[in-house]
Design an enzyme around this catalytic site. Structure first.
Site, PDB file in Angstrom:
ATOM      1  N   GLY B 289      -7.152   6.114  77.773  1.00  0.00           N
ATOM      2  CA  GLY B 289      -7.018   4.701  77.407  1.00  0.00           C
ATOM      3  C   GLY B 289      -6.086   4.514  76.220  1.00  0.00           C
ATOM      4  O   GLY B 289      -5.072   5.213  76.082  1.00  0.00           O
ATOM      5  N   SER B 290      -6.507   3.609  75.320  1.00  0.00           N
ATOM      6  CA  SER B 290      -5.587   3.162  74.266  1.00  0.00           C
ATOM      7  C   SER B 290      -5.155   4.265  73.307  1.00  0.00           C
ATOM      8  O   SER B 290      -4.107   4.136  72.664  1.00  0.00           O
ATOM      9  CB  SER B 290      -6.236   2.033  73.468  1.00  0.00           C
ATOM     10  OG  SER B 290      -6.398   0.917  74.315  1.00  0.00           O
ATOM     11  N   THR B 291      -5.939   5.318  73.148  1.00  0.00           N
ATOM     12  CA  THR B 291      -5.504   6.379  72.229  1.00  0.00           C
ATOM     13  C   THR B 291      -4.194   6.997  72.703  1.00  0.00           C
ATOM     14  O   THR B 291      -3.431   7.532  71.909  1.00  0.00           O
ATOM     15  CB  THR B 291      -6.577   7.487  72.100  1.00  0.00           C
ATOM     16  OG1 THR B 291      -6.944   7.923  73.403  1.00  0.00           O
ATOM     17  CG2 THR B 291      -7.809   6.981  71.370  1.00  0.00           C
TER      18      THR B 291
END
Lengths: 135, 572
Positions: B289-291
């Site tokens: 995801g966003s990481t």
């Protein structure tokens, strides 16, 4: 038939003294040999017994070594268990201790020269370094 | 001349003589058979009866943490066995043993009544327990020494260490991976024994000593590992998650300082749930995801596609071919710098940057950061993750990949990405074992692979952008008083292979569960640590995002780790 006369045997010589070994010297040598043989026999038996005894002592000592090694292992385990962070944490908690929520760093004064080091050491200005943890 | 008549005494004499002759011939023949023909065989048989060969188990090497604390060691224990044929009253013997062994009388009695000459009564007892049984002086009960593997700190680093089987062979974790190093080589003792089983002095006695296994020094810091496990447990309870994983890396060496998973297990008593044995930070994958936006943005800056202060007009949704992507919260189309896009974790902004970067470059950087391949960490069962080649990507796959979907990574891989940014753009092979300690005490280390992924300048720019996430973005709860922290939150829906989406024919769909994560580095000016916290399927409402579920644990672990390493706070 003419009669024959029996041959006349020459008379045996009388007993004579044979120069020989002294009976006492023969006895000592034989006795010595016998004693040596007996001594060797018992010596051999004693050495076997001594060897066997030593072997049993070695076996017993090996048992003692094994026992001490086992004891050493258990003490080593006990030390490792005592050093466990989990145990220390629980002990510390039971004593009312908590992890610091914030830390403060106290900077030590840095001496500029070796003379200053001596001065700082001779004064009662307190410790050079301190770490402060505030709960 | 008349025939000579046999008188009865002559006949008797003849028969007696004949019998003696036959007997002597038989004895002679037997003598030849025993002393000549069968001599060697019989001698061997006799020796076999007296000779006993015992395998001398090699002591397994000790596993230390980086400070020399013993995490796994081998001690001598005592195994109790019985010869039921020597036991006259099994019921009485069972009753005597029952209390000391904590076993039911009936169960023990059934064992002791078996028609055999050997049954185990208890394996690998400690000395005091064995002595208590020895003092009973029971007929038919015997003792033998056996090495026992113990883990004095209980569940500390359990998934990292793994455990051994009954025969002391490594079955999981480091114990399995370094089996050849730790096991050593067994020896052998051959001796002659008497009918009572004692060693015959002056008899045959040959011993080839066992070679002790070598010791291992891990990179794990025992105290930091303990705190990470505590925080993983606390987070598990606070969020109602299925599992929590925490990885702590030293960014200058890529040493794994802590690798914790909750729930865990005690390797001294492993229980029956094999799911707990897995070190999921290495063996399990998830979509980051966003990481992963860190990689997309870093690639774009490194390739000169964007600059940190470049302003883009970012709507709250965007259509990419057949798929529409949304930001987490609705907003008007607004100007955002690249740094703002990172701080607010904008999916749409990141996709706009990907559109300028393109698939081949994004793929190259994913590979460069070590995704989709083994990190090479010394641990069994490492998952390589999954990154499909760019040429196989669909039209919208690049957009999904840019925001951390369609890619599978391990927690260790993702923490390494942030460690790379902290290490001035150089990726290194993570390591869990610092050295092998040889018999003479010499410690032998390992070579590490390393590769530059980003320039020093891009890495510095990325670190500064990551501070925005913690100071004014989605990672506020990751702050550590006194230190400047950089990091990135991530909240990813979990792909369920067995779930069927509404209207879809085949299984495979995103469900309600998420993986909430926070990965960060500190101190930002001179980074020492990268820490990743991964919360699998948090179930408590309002604690399902990376910024809320994972960031607080990150803050607590990072604070402790910085103090532990003696890292001074920021000057200001």
């Amino acid at each position: 038939m003419a009669a024959r006369t029996a041959p006349v045997r020459a008379p045996r010589s009388a007993l004579r003294v044979i120069p020989g070994r002294s009976t006492s010297r023969v006895g000592i040598r034989q006795l010595g040999t016998l004693a040596l043989a007996i001594a060797m026999f018992f010596g051999l038996i004693y050495s076997r017994i001594a060897l066997d005894r030593a072997a049993f002592q070695i076996t017993n000592l090996e048992g003692l070594i094994s026992e001490q090694e086992s004891r050493f292992d258990e003490l080593r385990l006990e030390v490792a268990q005592l050093e466990s962070p989990q145990r220390i944490y629980i002990e510390a908690q039971s004593m009312g201790m908590v992890l610091p929520t914030e830390g403060r760093t106290v900077h030590a004064p840095m001496p500029a020269s070796s003379d200053e080091v001596g001065e700082l050491a001779s004064t009662d200005s307190g410790p050079l370094l301190a770490t402060v943890g505030a709960p | 001349m008349g025939r000579k008549r046999w008188r009865p005494q002559h006949i008797r004499l003849f028969f007696v003589g004949a019998v003696f002759l036959v007997a002597w011939i038989a004895i002679g023949a037997k003598l030849v058979l025993v002393q000549g023909v069968q001599a060697q065989t019989l001698e061997n048989q006799a020796l076999d009866q007296r000779l006993r060969s015992v395998t001398l188990e090699a002591d397994r090497g000790t596993i230390f943490d980086r400070d020399g604390r013993e995490l796994a060691l081998t001690i001598e224990a005592t195994t109790v066995y019985a010869n039921p044929r020597e036991i006259s009253d099994p019921a009485l013997t069972a009753a005597s043993l029952s209390g000391l062994l904590g076993r039911a009388v009936g169960e023990l009695q059934a064992q002791l009544e078996k028609d055999t000459s050997f049954v185990y009564v208890a394996r690998k007892l400690l000395r005091d327990d064995a002595d208590a049984i020895r003092q009973l002086d029971l007929d038919g009960i015997h003792f033998v020494a056996e090495p026992k593997r113990v883990y004095p700190s209980g569940d500390l680093a359990a998934q990292v260490l793994g455990f051994v089987g009954t025969d002391n062979g490594g079955l999981e974790g480091i114990e399995q991976f370094y089996e050849d190093v730790l096991a050593g080589e067994p020896g052998q003792l051959i001796f002659e024994r008497s009918g009572r089983g004692r060693v015959i002095p002056q008899g045959e006695y040959e011993v080839s000593e066992a070679v002790r296994g070598q010791d291992l020094a891990l990179t794990i810091d025992g105290e930091l590992q303990f705190l990470a496990q505590q925080e993983a447990l606390v987070t598990l309870e606070e969020t109602g998650a299925k599992a929590v994983h925490i990885v702590v890396l030293d960014v200058t060496t890529f040493d794994v300082l802590a690798m914790a998973s909750a729930p865990s297990f005690d390797p001294n008593d492993i229980g029956s749930d094999p799911d707990l044995f897995r070190n999921r930070a290495v063996t399990d994958t998830f979509e980051p995801g966003s990481t992963q936006k860190l990689i997309t943005i870093a690639a774009a800056i490194e390739e000169g596609v964007v600059t940190p202060d470049r302003v883009l007009e970012v709507p709250d949704r965007i259509q990419v071919f057949d798929r529409e992507y949304f930001d987490f919260s609705e907003h008007e189309t607004r100007p955002m710098t690249v740094a703002d896009i990172v701080a607010r974790s904008s999916n749409v902004g990141t996709i706009l940057i990907w559109q300028e970067l393109g698939d081949p470059l994004l793929y190259r950087y994913l590979q460069g950061f070590g995704l989709g391949t083994y990190t090479g960490i010394d641990f069994p069962g490492e998952a390589p993750g999954l990154v499909r080649p760019a040429e196989e990507w669909c039209d919208s796959c690049g957009a999904s990949t840019a925001i951390g979907y369609r890619v599978a990574v391990t927690p260790l891989q993702m923490t390494s990405v942030f460690a790379t940014v902290a290490n001035d753009g150089v990726w290194m092979q993570p390591q869990m074992v610092e050295s092998i300690i040889e018999a003479d005490g010499e410690a032998v280390g390992f070579d590490q692979q390393r590769q530059r992924v980003l320039s020093v300048e891009t890495a510095r720019v990325m670190r500064n952008m990551l501070t925005g996430v913690v100071e004014g973005g989605t990672g506020l709860l990751a702050q550590v008083p006194g230190y400047t922290i950089g990091g990135k939150t991530g909240t990813t829906e979990k792909f369920e292979a067995d779930l069927v989406c509404p209207g879809a024919g085949s299984p495979g769909c995103y469900g309600d569960d998420v993986v909430a994560s926070f990965i960060g580095i500190a101190p930002i000016d001179n980074p020492r640590l990268a820490i990743g916290v991964f919360v699998d399927s948090p179930s408590v409402e309002r604690r399902r995002s990376g910024g809320v579920a994972a960031a607080p644990a990150f803050s607590r672990v990072m604070r402790f780790a910085l103090h532990q390493l003696g890292v001074p706070p920021d000057a200001n």
